[in-house]
Write an enzyme that holds these catalytic residues in place. Structure first.
Site, PDB file in Angstrom:
ATOM      1  N   ASN A 139      45.721  33.367  40.511  1.00 59.97           N
ATOM      2  CA  ASN A 139      46.015  34.613  39.804  1.00 59.97           C
ATOM      3  C   ASN A 139      45.893  35.749  40.816  1.00 59.97           C
ATOM      4  O   ASN A 139      45.085  35.689  41.742  1.00 59.97           O
ATOM      5  CB  ASN A 139      45.006  34.825  38.660  1.00 59.97           C
ATOM      6  CG  ASN A 139      45.354  36.043  37.818  1.00 59.97           C
ATOM      7  OD1 ASN A 139      46.350  36.053  37.105  1.00 59.97           O
ATOM      8  ND2 ASN A 139      44.534  37.077  37.901  1.00 59.97           N
ATOM      9  N   GLU A 199      51.109  35.309  40.174  1.00 59.25           N
ATOM     10  CA  GLU A 199      51.901  36.531  40.402  1.00 59.25           C
ATOM     11  C   GLU A 199      52.511  36.595  41.806  1.00 59.25           C
ATOM     12  O   GLU A 199      53.448  37.364  42.031  1.00 59.25           O
ATOM     13  CB  GLU A 199      51.055  37.788  40.134  1.00 59.25           C
ATOM     14  CG  GLU A 199      50.821  38.082  38.655  1.00 59.25           C
ATOM     15  CD  GLU A 199      49.581  37.456  38.083  1.00 59.25           C
ATOM     16  OE1 GLU A 199      48.950  36.623  38.794  1.00 59.25           O
ATOM     17  OE2 GLU A 199      49.207  37.774  36.943  1.00 59.25           O
ATOM     18  N   ASP A 246      39.217  57.369  36.845  1.00 61.76           N
ATOM     19  CA  ASP A 246      40.083  56.445  36.138  1.00 61.76           C
ATOM     20  C   ASP A 246      41.540  56.874  36.233  1.00 61.76           C
ATOM     21  O   ASP A 246      41.844  57.966  36.712  1.00 61.76           O
ATOM     22  CB  ASP A 246      39.669  56.460  34.655  1.00 61.76           C
ATOM     23  CG  ASP A 246      39.344  55.071  34.179  1.00 61.76           C
ATOM     24  OD1 ASP A 246      39.911  54.131  34.737  1.00 61.76           O
ATOM     25  OD2 ASP A 246      38.536  54.951  33.227  1.00 61.76           O
TER      26      ASP A 246
HETATM   27  C1  LIG Z   1      45.904  50.486  41.278  1.00 58.71           C
HETATM   28  C2  LIG Z   1      45.382  49.634  40.155  1.00 58.71           C
HETATM   29  C3  LIG Z   1      44.017  49.517  39.948  1.00 58.71           C
HETATM   30  C4  LIG Z   1      43.509  48.715  38.937  1.00 58.71           C
HETATM   31  N1  LIG Z   1      42.167  48.537  38.808  1.00 58.71           N
HETATM   32  C5  LIG Z   1      41.681  47.651  37.920  1.00 58.71           C
HETATM   33  C6  LIG Z   1      40.277  47.376  37.874  1.00 58.71           C
HETATM   34  O1  LIG Z   1      39.483  47.938  38.606  1.00 58.71           O
HETATM   35  N2  LIG Z   1      39.853  46.444  36.980  1.00 58.71           N
HETATM   36  C7  LIG Z   1      40.690  45.792  36.146  1.00 58.71           C
HETATM   37  O2  LIG Z   1      40.242  44.920  35.387  1.00 58.71           O
HETATM   38  N3  LIG Z   1      42.015  46.070  36.127  1.00 58.71           N
HETATM   39  C8  LIG Z   1      42.535  46.965  37.016  1.00 58.71           C
HETATM   40  N4  LIG Z   1      43.877  47.220  37.056  1.00 58.71           N
HETATM   41  C9  LIG Z   1      44.775  46.622  36.064  1.00 58.71           C
HETATM   42  C10 LIG Z   1      45.080  45.160  36.300  1.00 58.71           C
HETATM   43  O3  LIG Z   1      45.081  44.779  37.633  1.00 58.71           O
HETATM   44  C11 LIG Z   1      46.452  44.809  35.702  1.00 58.71           C
HETATM   45  O4  LIG Z   1      46.471  45.158  34.369  1.00 58.71           O
HETATM   46  C12 LIG Z   1      46.823  43.361  35.867  1.00 58.71           C
HETATM   47  O5  LIG Z   1      48.136  43.213  35.422  1.00 58.71           O
HETATM   48  C13 LIG Z   1      45.984  42.385  35.084  1.00 58.71           C
HETATM   49  O6  LIG Z   1      46.354  41.111  35.514  1.00 58.71           O
HETATM   50  P1  LIG Z   1      46.242  39.808  34.609  1.00 58.71           P
HETATM   51  O7  LIG Z   1      47.311  39.952  33.567  1.00 58.71           O
HETATM   52  O8  LIG Z   1      46.497  38.702  35.579  1.00 58.71           O
HETATM   53  O9  LIG Z   1      44.891  39.763  33.994  1.00 58.71           O
HETATM   54  C14 LIG Z   1      44.401  48.045  38.055  1.00 58.71           C
HETATM   55  C15 LIG Z   1      45.776  48.171  38.250  1.00 58.71           C
HETATM   56  C16 LIG Z   1      46.269  48.969  39.278  1.00 58.71           C
HETATM   57  C17 LIG Z   1      47.755  49.062  39.462  1.00 58.71           C
END
Ligand SMILES: Cc1cc2nc3c(=O)[nH]c(=O)nc-3n(C[C@H](O)[C@H](O)[C@H](O)COP(=O)(O)O)c2cc1C
Length: 433
Positions: A139, A199, A246
Site C-alpha cells: 500500500n 498504488e 491541517d
Molecule cells: C500531502 C498529504 C498529506 C496527508 N497526510 C496524511 C496524514 O498525515 N495521515 C493520514 O492518515 N492521511 C494523510 N493524507 C491522506 C491519505 O494519504 C490519503 O487519503 C490516501 O488516499 C489514503 O490511502 P488509502 O486509501 O490507501 O488508505 C494525506 C494526503 C496528502 C495528499
C-alpha cells in the site's frame, strides 16, 4: 521523468527561484515558500543540513497537467484511466535512491522543516509511505511524521486508512517513507482505491516508473525517489503528535499516534529534500484532485452527464465540490448532488452548475447562485451525516456534519426572465487602440 530531472527542466525554463544565502529549516524556509507560493524555490544553503531543499513544486492543476503533457480538463480522464488500467512497474536491482546508504541514523542531519510557530516539532509532510500486509500486499499513502528524537517520529495514521487497517492486523510493520517524488507517485499515493490495490501500479499507469527492493525492508520503492527512510511503525508504541497545520489551514490537535523508528536512510548523491507546506496549495491540490474522478464517475454512472468537477482550494480542496453538468431533465441537479456525496464522502457542500458556468472562477459560480437558485426548491439538506474529520465545524470526535447540495442550474424552460447572460458584440480590439 525523475523528480530531479523535472527540477532541472523547470530550472532551464527559468521557472525555479533559487535562494543561495543561508536559510534555516526552522521557521524560515516555510515562510519564504508561503510568501512566494506557487513559485517553485530551491534552497541551496540550509543552515542545519548538507542537503538542499526544494518546495512549491506542484502547486497548481496547470503545473500538474503540463507535467503529464495534457490540459487541466484532461486530468480526470487521465487519472480515471490510470486507476482502472493499472500496470506493474519494472523492477530494477540498482537504483539512484540507494546511491548512499546511511546505517547510523541521525534525523537531525536532514532538513526536516519546522513549519509554523505552534508546531509540535520538525515535520515530514511530503513522504509517500509504502508498507506491506502479508495478505493484501503493498500500500502507498501519505502520513505526516513529527520528529521527536534522532531516530524516531510519531506518525499520524487516520483510522480507516489502509495502513491503519494493516497495522491493526499486524501490530507492527516495516515501512519506507519516500521523499522527493513526481506527480504520478504523489497523486497515486493520495488516491483511495480498494484495499489490496498497490498504488504504485496507478503511478506506473500515469507515467512508467522503476521500483527497487528497499535496502533493509522487504518493500518495493520508487527507484528515483530522493530520500528513503526505512524502518518500523508500531501500533501500540505511541507518542504525542501535533499540533500541526491541517488541510484547512487551522491547527490540528495533539494525539497519541504510532511511533515510526527509522533504521536506515538511503538517498541519492546530493539528494534534494522535497518540502510540502501543510494546508497550502500543493497539499490541497494533492488531496482534492484524486476525489474529482470518483465524483465524476458516480454522476455519470447514474445517467446524469457530468462534464467536469472542481474540488476547489477555497473549499480547502476537500469540503466543497463544484460540478458542471449537461442538464437534460429537471431532476439532474438533485441526482448529481446525491451522487457527488457518494463519490466523495467527506464533502460538505456541493454546487451543481450548467455547462455555461466556468467552474474555476468563483465569480461565475456565485453568479449562478445569485440568478438561478432558490433555497426552498433547489437545496438539499442532509442533516446529520458523517463528514470530514478535518472540518473544525464538524462535531468533534464523531465528525457529524450537515451536508448541503445547491442546485444552481437553470430550469430547462424559463417561465419569466431569461437565465442567460447577454452577449456583447465581439470586436477586434487592436483596431481601436
Ligand atoms: C500531502 C498529504 C498529506 C496527508 N497526510 C496524511 C496524514 O498525515 N495521515 C493520514 O492518515 N492521511 C494523510 N493524507 C491522506 C491519505 O494519504 C490519503 O487519503 C490516501 O488516499 C489514503 O490511502 P488509502 O486509501 O490507501 O488508505 C494525506 C494526503 C496528502 C495528499
Amino acid at each position: 521523468m525523475g523528480f530531479r530531472e523535472y527540477i532541472n527542466q523547470i530550472d532551464e525554463k527559468g521557472l525555479l527561484r533559487k535562494v543561495d544565502v543561508e536559510v534555516s529549516k526552522k521557521l524560515e524556509i516555510s515562510g519564504i515558500l508561503k510568501e512566494i507560493e506557487p513559485t517553485p524555490v530551491m534552497f541551496n544553503n540550509v543552515k542545519e543540513s548538507e542537503f538542499r531543499v526544494v518546495g512549491n513544486i506542484f502547486c497548481t492543476k496547470n503545473v500538474i497537467a503540463s507535467y503529464f503533457g495534457v490540459t487541466p480538463v484532461d486530468l480526470i480522464p487521465l487519472l480515471s484511466k490510470a486507476i482502472s488500467e493499472r500496470s506493474e512497474p519494472e523492477i530494477v536491482s540498482n537504483a539512484p535512491c540507494q546511491e548512499v546508504i546511511e546505517s547510523n541514523v541521525d534525523l537531525d542531519k536532514l532538513p526536516i522543516l519546522f513549519h509554523c510557530e505552534k508546531d509540535g516539532g520538525n515535520y515530514i509532510s511530503s513522504a509517500v509511505v509504502i508498507t506491506r500486509d502479508p495478505d493484501y500486499g503493498q500500500n502507498m499513502d501519505f502520513h505526516r511524521a513529527m520528529q521527536f528524537s534522532k531516530e524516531k517520529f510519531a506518525t499520524r495514521i487516520v483510522s480507516g486508512r489502509h495502513f491503519h487497517k494493516f497495522l491493526e492486523k499486524n501490530a507492527e510493520l516495516d515501512v519506507a517513507f519516500c521523499i522527493g517524488n513526481t506527480p504520478n507517485i504523489l497523486i497515486a499515493g493520495a488516491t483511495s482505491v480498494d484495499i489490496g490495490v498497490d498504488e504504485l501500479q496507478i503511478a506506473n499507469a500515469l507515467e512508467p516508473i522503476k521500483v527497487v527492493k528497499a535496502n533493509s525492508v522487504d518493500l518495493l520503492i520508487p527507484a528515483e525517489t530522493e530520500f528513503v527512510l526505512e524502518g518500523r511503525v508500531y501500533m501500540e508504541k505511541k507518542h504525542s503528535e501535533g499540533p500541526f497545520v491541517d488541510l484547512t489551514e487551522t491547527y490540528d490537535v495533539i494525539r497519541e499516534e504510532p511511533v515510526f523508528e527509522v533504521k536506515k536512510i538511503t538517498h541519492r548523491k546530493k539528494a534534494i529534500w522535497q518540502a510540502l507546506l501543510p494546508g497550502a496549495l500543493e497539499h490541497k491540490i494533492l488531496m482534492g484532485m484524486p476525489r474529482e474522478p470518483t465524483i465524476f464517475k458516480k454522476i455519470n454512472e447514474a445517467g446524469v452527464k457530468c462534464l467536469d468537477v472542481n474540488i476547489n482550494p477555497g473549499g480547502c480542496s476537500w469540503l466543497h465540490a463544484i460540478i458542471q453538468i449537461d442538464k437534460k431533465t429537471e431532476e439532474d441537479g438533485k441526482m448529481a448532488i446525491e451522487e457527488a456525496f457518494t463519490g466523495h464522502k467527506s464533502c460538505k457542500h456541493v454546487f451543481i452548475v450548467d455547462k455555461d458556468i466556468n467552474i474555476y472562477n468563483p465569480l461565475f459560480v456565485e453568479w449562478a447562485m445569485a440568478t438561478r437558485f432558490q433555497g426552498d426548491t433547489r437545496m438539499i439538506i442532509k442533516d446529520k451525516e458523517p463528514g470530514s474529520s478535518l472540518d473544525p465545524s464538524a462535531e468533534p470526535g464523531t465528525k457529524m456534519t450537515t451536508k448541503i447540495g445547491f442546485d444552481l442550474t437553470k430550469p430547462l424552460v424559463a417561465k419569466g426572465k431569461s437565465y442567460n447572460k447577454a452577449n456583447f458584440p465581439k470586436v477586434d480590439i487592436n483596431k481601436y487602440f
